[in-house]
Write an enzyme that holds these catalytic residues in place. Structure first.
Site, mmCIF file in Angstrom:
data_model
loop_
_atom_site.group_PDB
_atom_site.id
_atom_site.type_symbol
_atom_site.label_atom_id
_atom_site.label_comp_id
_atom_site.label_asym_id
_atom_site.label_seq_id
_atom_site.Cartn_x
_atom_site.Cartn_y
_atom_site.Cartn_z
ATOM 1 N N GLY A 161 45.579 27.695 79.939
ATOM 2 C CA GLY A 161 46.426 26.782 79.175
ATOM 3 C C GLY A 161 46.885 27.284 77.822
ATOM 4 O O GLY A 161 47.346 26.502 77.009
ATOM 5 N N GLY A 162 46.764 28.581 77.555
ATOM 6 C CA GLY A 162 47.208 29.107 76.275
ATOM 7 C C GLY A 162 48.710 29.014 76.101
ATOM 8 O O GLY A 162 49.454 28.872 77.071
ATOM 9 N N ASN A 187 49.631 35.294 84.312
ATOM 10 C CA ASN A 187 48.181 35.177 84.191
ATOM 11 C C ASN A 187 47.453 36.029 85.229
ATOM 12 O O ASN A 187 46.359 36.533 84.982
ATOM 13 C CB ASN A 187 47.770 33.718 84.344
ATOM 14 N N ASN A 191 41.562 29.807 86.134
ATOM 15 C CA ASN A 191 41.170 30.417 84.869
ATOM 16 C C ASN A 191 41.302 29.378 83.760
ATOM 17 O O ASN A 191 42.382 28.820 83.567
ATOM 18 C CB ASN A 191 42.066 31.633 84.597
ATOM 19 N N ARG A 240 55.129 35.870 76.247
ATOM 20 C CA ARG A 240 54.456 34.589 76.064
ATOM 21 C C ARG A 240 54.958 33.863 74.817
ATOM 22 O O ARG A 240 55.063 32.636 74.814
ATOM 23 C CB ARG A 240 52.942 34.798 75.998
ATOM 24 N N HIS A 260 37.736 36.120 77.609
ATOM 25 C CA HIS A 260 38.094 34.927 78.364
ATOM 26 C C HIS A 260 38.890 35.240 79.622
ATOM 27 O O HIS A 260 38.945 34.426 80.532
ATOM 28 C CB HIS A 260 38.908 34.016 77.443
ATOM 29 N N TRP A 261 39.507 36.412 79.672
ATOM 30 C CA TRP A 261 40.366 36.795 80.791
ATOM 31 C C TRP A 261 39.631 37.742 81.736
ATOM 32 O O TRP A 261 39.942 38.924 81.824
ATOM 33 C CB TRP A 261 41.623 37.482 80.271
#
Length: 290
Positions: A39-40, A48, A107, A187, A268-269
């Protein structure tokens, strides 16, 4: 810097789900597998999972939607119950695709969507892989630094390329050099879409119902978690600065059929930084090989 593999040719379709448009890209043959993105700011499905789609499409029908509020899907979500809103639309997408059941890989925000969908309608989910999901113990501690950065992106002076680059390089990954400048730029452009600025899809709960919203978003307070029959693999980066790795142990302790893998030197990824590991473990787990 690692060069991402070339994406396979993908079929693009837009589905009408509960009066909203959901954009989907898909490729491959085999059991249906939905990849649900994080959700970034400026996130989208294909961006993603750029390092995973080709590998997983060798064994699965890989379906990659843009979640409501993101990418080429309709903007705006119900902020009073965001996980439920996302789950309802992905369940509607399954109906539109003619799928009674599918594997789900999520994710972060997408993992929260997958988990809520499984809790509400476990019969619609075959197997599930969750990477650093939000909503794990969220009412028990202050947000991590990366989550604060994400939630404040549209606050203050508003969005900027510098704010987005700081969020991605400082908080999403362990090794900032892994992320190419082109990904930051892509992004950022998506994050300043006027429709997104008018209705940011992920913000800090506020107003009279904020406490109820936060409580509703904490899965560890949901008694259904202990009865969830869906086989689940949780993958978490040991250096995750957005959602705390302790969430993985919380899920493994509560869910009756949950494996946990914590990846060292990973943020986080997981699917991006440890793509080869993720692709292999994901394909094996979804295929029933643990």
């Amino acid at each position: 810097m690692t060069t991402p593999p070339a994406l396979p040719v993908m079929q693009e379709t837009t589905y009408d789900v509960n009066g909203k448009k959901i954009f989907v890209a898909e490729t491959g043959d085999g059991p249906a597998l939905l990849l649900l993105h994080g959700g970034g700011p400026g996130a989208s499905g294909v961006s993603n999972y750029v390092r995973n789609i080709g590998a997983l499409a060798k064994e699965y029908r890989v379906i990659v939607p843009d979640l409501p509020g993101y990418g080429r899907s309709t903007k705006g979500i119900d902020g009073s119950d965001p996980f439920g809103y996302l789950a309802g639309h992905i369940r509607g997408l399954l109906d539109g695709l003619g799928l009674d059941k599918a594997h789900l890989v999520g994710n972060s925000y997408g993992a929260s969507c997958a988990l809520r969908l499984a809790l509400d309608t476990p019969g619609r989910v075959d197997r599930m892989v969750l990477m650093g999901p939000g909503g794990i113990g969220t009412t028990r501690a202050l947000p991590a630094p990366g989550l604060n950065s994400l939630l404040d992106y549209y606050k203050g002076e508003g969005p900027s390329r510098l704010k987005l680059e700081k969020f991605i390089r400082n908080y999403l990954v362990f090794n900032a050099a892994e992320v190419p400048d082109s990904a930051i730029e892509e992004r950022y452009r998506a994050s300043i879409d006027p429709d997104v600025i008018a209705a940011p899809p992920l913000t800090r709960p506020s107003g009279p119902g904020a406490a109820r919203t936060v409580w509703r978003m904490d899965f560890t307070r949901d008694p259904r978690l202990k009865r969830l029959p869906v086989p689940t693999l949780v993958m978490w980066g040991a250096a995750d600065r957005v959602n705390r790795p302790s969430g993985g142990r919380m899920l493994a302790a509560r869910m009756p059929d949950c494996d946990l893998y914590v990846a060292a030197n990973t943020g986080h990824w997981v699917q991006f930084e440890r793509a080869a590991l993720f692709n292999r473990m994901c394909a094996d787990f979804l295929g029933g090989h643990r």
